[in-house]
Design a protein around this motif. Structure first.
Motif, PDB file in Angstrom:
ATOM      1  N   PRO A 540       0.479  -1.205   0.106  1.00  0.00           N
ATOM      2  CA  PRO A 540      -0.072  -0.002   0.024  1.00  0.00           C
ATOM      3  C   PRO A 540       0.950   1.367   0.240  1.00  0.00           C
ATOM      4  CG  PRO A 540      -0.650  -1.371   1.628  1.00  0.00           C
ATOM      5  CD  PRO A 540       0.509  -1.937   1.258  1.00  0.00           C
ATOM      6  N   LEU A 541       0.453   2.107  -0.803  1.00  0.00           N
ATOM      7  CA  LEU A 541       1.424   3.480  -0.898  1.00  0.00           C
ATOM      8  C   LEU A 541       0.364   4.587  -0.147  1.00  0.00           C
ATOM      9  CD1 LEU A 541       2.627   3.498  -4.552  1.00  0.00           C
ATOM     10  CD2 LEU A 541       3.779   2.611  -2.477  1.00  0.00           C
ATOM     11  N   LEU A 542       0.861   4.896   1.053  1.00  0.00           N
ATOM     12  CA  LEU A 542       0.150   5.938   1.813  1.00  0.00           C
ATOM     13  C   LEU A 542       0.819   6.957   2.119  1.00  0.00           C
ATOM     14  CD1 LEU A 542      -2.218   3.862   3.923  1.00  0.00           C
ATOM     15  CD2 LEU A 542      -2.835   4.997   2.012  1.00  0.00           C
ATOM     16  N   ILE A 543       0.623   8.187   1.492  1.00  0.00           N
ATOM     17  CA  ILE A 543       1.558   9.406   1.704  1.00  0.00           C
ATOM     18  C   ILE A 543       1.583   9.898   3.217  1.00  0.00           C
ATOM     19  CG2 ILE A 543       1.950  11.692   1.104  1.00  0.00           C
ATOM     20  CD1 ILE A 543       0.710  10.942  -1.782  1.00  0.00           C
ATOM     21  N   GLY A 544       2.725  10.237   3.937  1.00  0.00           N
ATOM     22  CA  GLY A 544       2.403  10.518   5.128  1.00  0.00           C
ATOM     23  C   GLY A 544       2.791  11.971   5.289  1.00  0.00           C
ATOM     24  N   CYS A 545       2.754  12.876   4.156  1.00  0.00           N
ATOM     25  CA  CYS A 545       2.956  14.236   4.623  1.00  0.00           C
ATOM     26  C   CYS A 545       1.947  15.115   4.012  1.00  0.00           C
ATOM     27  CB  CYS A 545       4.175  14.694   3.770  1.00  0.00           C
ATOM     28  SG  CYS A 545       4.062  14.455   1.814  1.00  0.00           S
ATOM     29  N   PRO A 546       1.877  16.283   4.660  1.00  0.00           N
ATOM     30  CA  PRO A 546       0.610  17.127   4.098  1.00  0.00           C
ATOM     31  C   PRO A 546       0.727  17.705   2.540  1.00  0.00           C
ATOM     32  CG  PRO A 546       2.094  18.468   5.808  1.00  0.00           C
ATOM     33  CD  PRO A 546       2.624  17.088   5.500  1.00  0.00           C
ATOM     34  N   ILE A 547      -0.117  17.264   1.906  1.00  0.00           N
ATOM     35  CA  ILE A 547       0.230  17.471   0.561  1.00  0.00           C
ATOM     36  C   ILE A 547       0.162  18.996   0.090  1.00  0.00           C
ATOM     37  CG2 ILE A 547      -0.958  16.774  -1.800  1.00  0.00           C
ATOM     38  CD1 ILE A 547      -1.805  14.168  -0.738  1.00  0.00           C
ATOM     39  N   GLU A 548      -0.615  19.793   0.810  1.00  0.00           N
ATOM     40  CA  GLU A 548      -0.710  21.030   0.524  1.00  0.00           C
ATOM     41  C   GLU A 548       0.685  21.818   0.908  1.00  0.00           C
ATOM     42  OE1 GLU A 548      -2.206  19.607   2.857  1.00  0.00           O
ATOM     43  OE2 GLU A 548      -1.717  20.629   4.715  1.00  0.00           O
ATOM     44  N   GLN A 549       1.691  21.010   1.503  1.00  0.00           N
ATOM     45  CA  GLN A 549       2.931  21.525   1.814  1.00  0.00           C
ATOM     46  C   GLN A 549       4.234  20.947   1.048  1.00  0.00           C
ATOM     47  OE1 GLN A 549       4.036  22.180   5.811  1.00  0.00           O
ATOM     48  NE2 GLN A 549       2.013  22.152   6.519  1.00  0.00           N
ATOM     49  N   MET A 550       3.679  20.202  -0.257  1.00  0.00           N
ATOM     50  CA  MET A 550       4.561  19.343  -0.816  1.00  0.00           C
ATOM     51  C   MET A 550       5.552  19.968  -1.728  1.00  0.00           C
ATOM     52  SD  MET A 550       3.552  15.985  -2.823  1.00  0.00           S
ATOM     53  CE  MET A 550       3.020  14.840  -1.721  1.00  0.00           C
ATOM     54  N   ASP A 551       7.091  19.699  -1.613  1.00  0.00           N
ATOM     55  CA  ASP A 551       7.940  20.345  -2.569  1.00  0.00           C
ATOM     56  C   ASP A 551       7.907  19.802  -3.925  1.00  0.00           C
ATOM     57  OD1 ASP A 551       9.338  18.274  -1.990  1.00  0.00           O
ATOM     58  OD2 ASP A 551      10.599  19.231  -0.800  1.00  0.00           O
ATOM     59  N   GLU A 552       8.480  20.378  -4.708  1.00  0.00           N
ATOM     60  CA  GLU A 552       8.627  19.943  -6.031  1.00  0.00           C
ATOM     61  C   GLU A 552       9.295  18.361  -6.246  1.00  0.00           C
ATOM     62  OE1 GLU A 552      10.436  22.534  -8.855  1.00  0.00           O
ATOM     63  OE2 GLU A 552       9.669  21.263 -10.491  1.00  0.00           O
ATOM     64  N   PHE A 553      10.198  18.248  -5.322  1.00  0.00           N
ATOM     65  CA  PHE A 553      11.050  16.964  -5.566  1.00  0.00           C
ATOM     66  C   PHE A 553      10.166  15.823  -5.018  1.00  0.00           C
ATOM     67  CE2 PHE A 553      12.951  13.626  -2.706  1.00  0.00           C
ATOM     68  CZ  PHE A 553      13.835  13.083  -3.845  1.00  0.00           C
ATOM     69  N   THR A 554       9.371  16.006  -4.102  1.00  0.00           N
ATOM     70  CA  THR A 554       8.393  15.133  -3.221  1.00  0.00           C
ATOM     71  C   THR A 554       7.370  14.747  -4.324  1.00  0.00           C
ATOM     72  OG1 THR A 554       8.814  15.981  -1.313  1.00  0.00           O
ATOM     73  CG2 THR A 554       7.071  14.344  -1.285  1.00  0.00           C
ATOM     74  N   LEU A 555       6.898  15.787  -5.072  1.00  0.00           N
ATOM     75  CA  LEU A 555       5.649  15.694  -6.006  1.00  0.00           C
ATOM     76  C   LEU A 555       6.228  14.834  -7.270  1.00  0.00           C
ATOM     77  CD1 LEU A 555       2.785  16.521  -6.556  1.00  0.00           C
ATOM     78  CD2 LEU A 555       3.715  18.675  -7.745  1.00  0.00           C
ATOM     79  N   ASN A 556       7.430  15.183  -7.500  1.00  0.00           N
ATOM     80  CA  ASN A 556       8.136  14.401  -8.736  1.00  0.00           C
ATOM     81  C   ASN A 556       8.167  13.005  -8.488  1.00  0.00           C
ATOM     82  OD1 ASN A 556      10.835  13.741 -10.440  1.00  0.00           O
ATOM     83  ND2 ASN A 556       9.257  15.052 -11.645  1.00  0.00           N
ATOM     84  N   LEU A 557       8.473  12.663  -7.033  1.00  0.00           N
ATOM     85  CA  LEU A 557       8.781  11.390  -6.544  1.00  0.00           C
ATOM     86  C   LEU A 557       7.625  10.565  -6.777  1.00  0.00           C
ATOM     87  CD1 LEU A 557      11.238   9.864  -4.868  1.00  0.00           C
ATOM     88  CD2 LEU A 557      10.015  10.889  -2.889  1.00  0.00           C
ATOM     89  N   LEU A 558       6.182  11.158  -6.523  1.00  0.00           N
ATOM     90  CA  LEU A 558       5.221  10.366  -6.381  1.00  0.00           C
ATOM     91  C   LEU A 558       4.301  10.388  -7.567  1.00  0.00           C
ATOM     92  CD1 LEU A 558       4.420  11.691  -2.793  1.00  0.00           C
ATOM     93  CD2 LEU A 558       5.315   9.364  -3.378  1.00  0.00           C
ATOM     94  N   THR A 559       4.727  11.038  -8.549  1.00  0.00           N
ATOM     95  CA  THR A 559       4.044  11.051  -9.822  1.00  0.00           C
ATOM     96  C   THR A 559       4.931  10.442 -10.926  1.00  0.00           C
ATOM     97  OG1 THR A 559       4.918  13.521 -10.128  1.00  0.00           O
ATOM     98  CG2 THR A 559       2.721  13.150  -9.316  1.00  0.00           C
ATOM     99  N   ASN A 560       5.520   9.517 -10.901  1.00  0.00           N
ATOM    100  CA  ASN A 560       6.028   8.913 -11.955  1.00  0.00           C
ATOM    101  C   ASN A 560       5.285   7.530 -12.389  1.00  0.00           C
ATOM    102  OD1 ASN A 560       7.656   7.055 -13.538  1.00  0.00           O
ATOM    103  ND2 ASN A 560       9.527   8.294 -12.749  1.00  0.00           N
ATOM    104  N   ASP A 561       4.571   7.796 -13.378  1.00  0.00           N
ATOM    105  CA  ASP A 561       3.575   6.818 -13.671  1.00  0.00           C
ATOM    106  C   ASP A 561       4.203   5.380 -14.095  1.00  0.00           C
ATOM    107  OD1 ASP A 561       1.287   8.275 -13.478  1.00  0.00           O
ATOM    108  OD2 ASP A 561       1.966   9.463 -15.265  1.00  0.00           O
ATOM    109  N   GLU A 562       5.327   5.501 -14.445  1.00  0.00           N
ATOM    110  CA  GLU A 562       6.080   4.201 -14.882  1.00  0.00           C
ATOM    111  C   GLU A 562       6.604   3.420 -13.605  1.00  0.00           C
ATOM    112  OE1 GLU A 562       8.853   3.905 -18.222  1.00  0.00           O
ATOM    113  OE2 GLU A 562       7.916   5.519 -19.075  1.00  0.00           O
TER     114      GLU A 562
END
Ligand code: GLA
Length: 663
Positions: A540-562
């Motif tokens: 299961p992939l459950l993000i444990g940080c507030p998404i409204e405070q997410m920086d670009e690195f973390t967003l990139n890390l979690l949005t790689n569809d491959e």
């Protein structure tokens, strides 16, 4: 005359060497600012152990030095003219007061100079004599002392750098904050044309409300279509939401499509109406690793809104789960009136931070997301809030009425009523809640949380759990994340569609388990490792940080569809560890289409390494040729036959590839 000159030289030589000896100074490390040193537990102290006692290793006491705890780092800047570092290292005796401590403690003391290992103590256990350290520091500018957990978790790792001192000639060494590697982005942004993401298979129970959102990346506006939906379902072409109810069990092969001004994409999508839901690992968010008990309605809404605004939602992220602390505490609200924790009919009440649960789940559903809730089988939760003991049906009904789609059921307080912990005791409360959930007419993902007791992976699926925690709680350190993640190797046969091993939630972005958050202590490479490993594990992939405070690195890390596709693969297999030594591991997951997702992990925290594997180890035909695609960079690397060797993998980093048959 000659005699005079000679005497003169001897005098000068003596003066010079005397000068040198005079100039060499001693700096005891306890004289430095030890507040710059990190410790995995407690705080680093000068001239005391981490618990504040006299530094003592195997009954030998030391009047000075530094007491810390794994994983602990102390970084010191030198000017290149320091001479030597000496110390006596070992596990402090204070942990021996606890019998467990003696057993679990193991610390590896490392001395690193300009990125090179100068000393390695090996794993040191409790009550073994202190080891002497003496290393030359010629030319070194960045000097680091590391107390590592030896790879088996940090419990009881009280680490002493006794009598630690530096002999130096130039400027005084200076303690500095640990140098943090800079985040770096690997994944290109999705293109403007539509690309369908998320799971290619979805399960629901007959007669229960159905909710699935077709997701796609690409420019907006976008419209959606579906062909071959079973009777009872309809798709909203603007939102991609598929809703309704299907009465008839069966496997329905459908096609979904997404369209924008740049083009159209379609993909087959299988709907399975039957007993099993959660056919791919759940992907979403949970409040615990960030907010702990400081969670409230506004924070949950902010994250849900951000899940949509940041476009995480377009990559298949869907659950917004509230963890502990939404209920009331017995007697604590109003001791005079005994402000109830349940209403007169026994229905559970929320605390002031959650004024209207129905409105909150409506808000979450309105965004196309799903909602999750938490409680436990005991009288109280882990944080001593009201729990479901003797109210199981009422609570299950309430969760369904509130519109929840996910329940994490956490053991904790149940210990007070469980009696023993036989297998039957361990299973009883989970079987009971399963029976209750089966009566409420709603598809609720059932997450069993009891830290892996009784080898839950062997029976968690049979008692109706969709996922089960396999370990204790994760924290944002390499030893915790890697310890838990790499420990999952033997559990691969227990993961199946609908039933997942759960190595706990993600520790990327800002975490804190309370009102104060900090950036995850994992380095960027450790975070790439974390996500790669969890995807290979079908966790299961459950993000444990507030998404409204997410920086670009973390967003990139979690949005790689491959990368996410590896996690969401319909085969539901968990990767196997096929190669392992003290510094590297190779894991492979055979995907539904016959391609192979392979993770090459560098476990060395200081040096990059090339890692290789041959086809035999991967279970492939020795003569077969495969196209090797780097999933983080979304780039083909080469075609390989018989064997593949990675480029340099950074310390604690990963190369995640997918091998496709080469035509
Ligand atoms: C336990 C669980 C955590 C979290 C807390 C909440 O420790 O393992 O994941 O839910 O309880 O109190």
């Amino acid at each position: 005359m000659v005699k005079q000159i000679l005497t003169g030289w001897l005098v000068i030589a003596a003066m010079v060497s005397g000068l040198d000896a005079q100039n060499t100074k001693t700096l005891w490390l306890d004289e430095l600012d030890v507040s710059n040193a990190t410790a995995g537990w407690g705080r680093t102290r000068a001239n005391k152990s981490v618990d504040g006692n006299v530094l003592t290793v195997n009954s030998q006491t030391f009047e000075r030095g530094i007491g810390t705890h794994a994983e602990g780092q102390f970084t010191i800047r030198l000017d290149g003219s320091a001479a030597v570092f000496t110390a006596m290292v070992g596990v402090d005796d204070e942990i021996a007061q606890s019998p467990n401590g003696r057993h679990y403690a193991s610390v590896t003391f490392l001395v690193i100079g300009d990125g090179k290992e100068l000393f390695n103590s090996g794993a040191m256990k409790a009550q073994t004599s202190a080891k002497p350290v003496s290393v030359k520091l010629d030319g070194i500018k960045l000097f680091r002392l590391i107390a590592s957990d030896s790879g088996d978790g940090i419990d009881y790792d009280h680490a002493d750098w006794a009598m630690a001192k530096i002999e130096y000639n130039g400027s005084r060494p200076e303690a500095i904050e640990p140098i943090k590697p800079k985040p770096y982005i690997l994944t290109p942004k999705p293109g403007p044309e539509p690309r369908i993401t998320g799971p290619a298979v979805f399960g629901a129970r007959p007669g229960n409300p159905f909710l699935f959102t077709v997701t796609a990346t690409g420019e907006r506006p976008m419209t959606f279509e579906a062909r071959g939906l079973p009777k009872g379902l309809a798709l909203d072409s603007q939102t991609g939401h598929i809703t309704g109810t299907v009465e008839k069990t069966g496997k329905y092969q459908t096609t979904v499509a997404a369209k924008n001004s740049r083009g159209r994409a379609e993909r087959s999508f299988t709907i399975v109406i039957g007993d099993t839901i959660c056919l791919t690992p759940p992907m979403g968010w949970n409040s615990w690793n960030c907010w702990g008990c400081a969670v409230d309605d506004a924070k949950v809404r902010a994250t849900a809104r951000a899940m949509a605004d940041t476009e995480l939602i377009h990559h298949g992220w869907s659950y917004i789960n509230i963890d502990d602390c939404w209920m009331r505490k017995r007697g604590s609200n109003d001791p005079v009136t005994g402000d109830p924790v349940r209403d007169k009919d026994g229905r559970i009440l929320c605390n002031d931070k959650f004024p209207d649960m129905n409105a909150l789940t409506d808000y979450i559903h309105g965004l196309g997301l799903k909602a999750g809730i938490y409680i436990g089988p005991g009288p109280t939760t882990c944080q001593n809030y009201e729990a479901s003991w003797q109210h199981e049906l009422l609570d299950a009904q309430q969760f369904a009425e509130w519109g929840f789609d996910y329940l994490k059921y956490d053991w904790c307080g149940y210990s007070s009523v469980s009696g023993n912990q036989t297998l039957e005791d361990l299973q009883r409360p989970y079987i009971l809640m399963r029976q209750m959930l089966d009566q409420v007419g709603r598809d609720i993902v059932y997450s069993v949380c009891q830290y892996g007791w009784g080898e839950v992976w062997k029976w968690g699926g049979q008692i109706g759990g969709n996922c089960w925690r396999t370990t204790g709680d994760i924290t944002d350190s390499w030893s915790s994340m890697a310890g838990i993640g790499f420990q999952q190797a033997d559990l691969y046969s227990y993961a199946h569609p609908g039933h997942w091993n759960d190595p706990d939630m993600l520790v990327v972005g800002k975490v804190g388990w309370g009102p104060n958050l900090h950036d995850s202590h994992l380095t960027p490479d450790e975070q790439y490792t974390h996500i790669s490993l969890w995807c290979l594990l079908s966790a299961p992939l459950l993000i444990g940080c507030p998404i409204e405070q997410m920086d670009e690195f973390t967003l990139n890390l979690l949005t790689n569809d491959e990368v996410l596709e590896v996690n969401q693969d319909p085969s539901g297999r968990q990767a196997r560890c096929v190669k392992k030594d003290s510094t590297a591991q190779v894991w492979v997951k055979t995907m539904e289409d016959g391609s192979q997702a392979v993770g090459f992990f560098n476990l060395n925290g200081f040096e990059a390494a090339a890692i290789s594997v041959n086809w035999q180890t991967l279970g492939l035909e020795p003569a077969s040729r495969w196209r090797v695609r780097d999933l983080w960079r979304q780039k083909d690397l080469e075609t390989a036959q018989g064997t593949f060797s990675t480029p340099q993998v950074p310390p604690h980093g990963v190369l995640l590839v997918r091998l496709f048959p080469h035509k």
